[in-house]
Write an enzyme that holds these catalytic residues in place. Structure first.
Site, PDB file in Angstrom:
ATOM      1  N   LEU A  55       1.150  -1.170  -0.377  1.00 27.92           N
ATOM      2  CA  LEU A  55       0.102   0.300  -0.058  1.00 27.92           C
ATOM      3  C   LEU A  55       0.990   0.671  -0.180  1.00 27.92           C
ATOM      4  O   LEU A  55       2.057   1.130   0.902  1.00 27.92           O
ATOM      5  CB  LEU A  55      -0.696   0.379   1.167  1.00 27.92           C
ATOM      6  CG  LEU A  55      -1.850  -0.713   1.281  1.00 27.92           C
ATOM      7  CD1 LEU A  55      -2.738  -0.929   2.852  1.00 27.92           C
ATOM      8  CD2 LEU A  55      -3.115  -0.784   0.379  1.00 27.92           C
ATOM      9  N   ASP A  56       0.421   1.769  -0.765  1.00 24.11           N
ATOM     10  CA  ASP A  56       1.430   3.513  -0.573  1.00 24.11           C
ATOM     11  C   ASP A  56       1.206   3.844   0.974  1.00 24.11           C
ATOM     12  O   ASP A  56       0.929   3.917   2.028  1.00 24.11           O
ATOM     13  CB  ASP A  56       0.713   4.869  -1.442  1.00 24.11           C
ATOM     14  CG  ASP A  56       0.437   4.102  -2.795  1.00 24.11           C
ATOM     15  OD1 ASP A  56       1.619   3.565  -3.565  1.00 24.11           O
ATOM     16  OD2 ASP A  56      -0.374   4.956  -3.639  1.00 24.11           O
ATOM     17  N   LYS A  57       2.395   5.141   1.324  1.00 23.58           N
ATOM     18  CA  LYS A  57       2.574   5.326   2.407  1.00 23.58           C
ATOM     19  C   LYS A  57       1.600   5.863   2.998  1.00 23.58           C
ATOM     20  O   LYS A  57       1.142   5.509   4.680  1.00 23.58           O
ATOM     21  CB  LYS A  57       4.216   5.996   2.485  1.00 23.58           C
ATOM     22  CG  LYS A  57       4.562   6.334   3.856  1.00 23.58           C
ATOM     23  CD  LYS A  57       5.634   7.563   3.397  1.00 23.58           C
ATOM     24  CE  LYS A  57       6.143   7.327   4.753  1.00 23.58           C
ATOM     25  NZ  LYS A  57       7.572   8.133   4.677  1.00 23.58           N
ATOM     26  N   THR A  59      -1.446   5.388   2.632  1.00 21.51           N
ATOM     27  CA  THR A  59      -3.276   5.042   2.187  1.00 21.51           C
ATOM     28  C   THR A  59      -2.883   4.437   3.460  1.00 21.51           C
ATOM     29  O   THR A  59      -1.977   3.143   3.975  1.00 21.51           O
ATOM     30  CB  THR A  59      -2.703   3.861   1.007  1.00 21.51           C
ATOM     31  OG1 THR A  59      -3.288   4.954   0.044  1.00 21.51           O
ATOM     32  CG2 THR A  59      -4.513   2.941   1.392  1.00 21.51           C
ATOM     33  N   HIS A 151      -1.058   4.373  -8.206  1.00 24.24           N
ATOM     34  CA  HIS A 151      -1.644   4.961  -7.899  1.00 24.24           C
ATOM     35  C   HIS A 151      -2.944   5.131  -9.123  1.00 24.24           C
ATOM     36  O   HIS A 151      -3.912   5.657  -9.267  1.00 24.24           O
ATOM     37  CB  HIS A 151      -1.294   6.069  -8.361  1.00 24.24           C
ATOM     38  CG  HIS A 151      -0.272   6.272  -8.306  1.00 24.24           C
ATOM     39  ND1 HIS A 151       0.802   7.754  -7.451  1.00 24.24           N
ATOM     40  CD2 HIS A 151       0.101   6.118  -6.750  1.00 24.24           C
ATOM     41  CE1 HIS A 151       1.228   8.003  -6.591  1.00 24.24           C
ATOM     42  NE2 HIS A 151       1.087   7.016  -6.038  1.00 24.24           N
TER      43      HIS A 151
END
Length: 237
Positions: A55-57, A59, A151
């Site tokens: 997961l993105d930082k 998120t 993204h």
């Protein structure tokens, strides 16, 4: 986020897998700028741990970690073959009535780490969006990405004029309580802060097959900042 206790993040643990609720602002994998990351915490807890996806930082939400090589392979193949059903929740700008709306637009990743819609060089990407609750200025939506591009949800929502709150990179804006609360008063000599200081995106659910062949469905509760955002918008709408 400095004091993260891995045990406190665990939603479910078996002999094969650990499911955690990743807090925002913590990287999934090693990050040269940060001392703490999920992989490091997981390995301290179980030395053979491997993160099955990322997961993105910014998120928050559900993340699967394998405790041994067979489990990692079993889950990774499902992600690769798109057999894992991923569900995200996002708070977006504007009032929208999405009913399993399909967004299909190819995505290309630039060397800068930014992604864009690119009909020539982009890779196939598809997201299904559904409205959960529409408010006066915002809408809480459910997103199911059928592909796993970088993204993807963020740029697909921006494409349909529903940018995520706090997503300044893709046309989103910060959201302030004063925009919705009548007679809002700010203390003297203070500057109003946004209701959430990150991209308002949360990995809410995962459906996959366990090593015993049974289907598993897990959910991750909203973290404090996302919960406050939703609660305040509901209260003043």
């Amino acid at each position: 986020m400095k004091n993260v206790k891995f045990e406190d993040l665990i939603i479910q643990e078996t002999d094969d897998l650990i499911a955690i609720n990743k807090p925002p602002y913590v990287s999934t994998l090693e990050d040269r700028k940060e001392r703490i990351n999920i992989l490091k915490l997981a390995k301290n807890y179980c030395s053979n741990s491997q993160v099955c996806h990322r997961l993105d930082k910014e998120t928050s939400g559900l993340l699967l970690i394998a405790k041994h090589a067979n489990a990692y392979r079993h889950i990774s193949i499902q992600f690769e073959k798109r057999r894992v059903e991923k569900t995200y929740h996002a708070m977006v700008s504007g009032i929208h009535n999405f009913k399993d709306h399909e967004i299909e637009a190819p995505i290309a990743t630039l060397s800068t780490g930014v992604v864009r819609i690119d009909n020539i060089e982009g890779k196939k990407a598809k997201t299904i969006v559904k409205t959960l609750q529409a408010h006066r200025k915002t809408t809480l939506v459910e997103c199911k990405p059928l592909t796993g591009r970088m993204h993807q949800i963020r740029i697909h929502l921006a494409l349909v004029k529903a940018p995520i709150i706090g997503d300044l990179q893709y046309g989103g804006k910060d959201f302030y309580l004063s925009w919705i609360k009548p007679n809002y008063n700010l203390k003297a000599d203070t500057e109003e802060q946004p209701l959430i200081k990150r991209v308002a995106l949360h990995a809410f659910g995962l459906k996959f097959e366990g090593l015993d062949g049974k289907r598993v469905y897990l959910e991750a509760a909203y973290p404090k900042d996302f919960k406050v955002l939703v609660k305040q918008i509901e209260k003043h709408s």
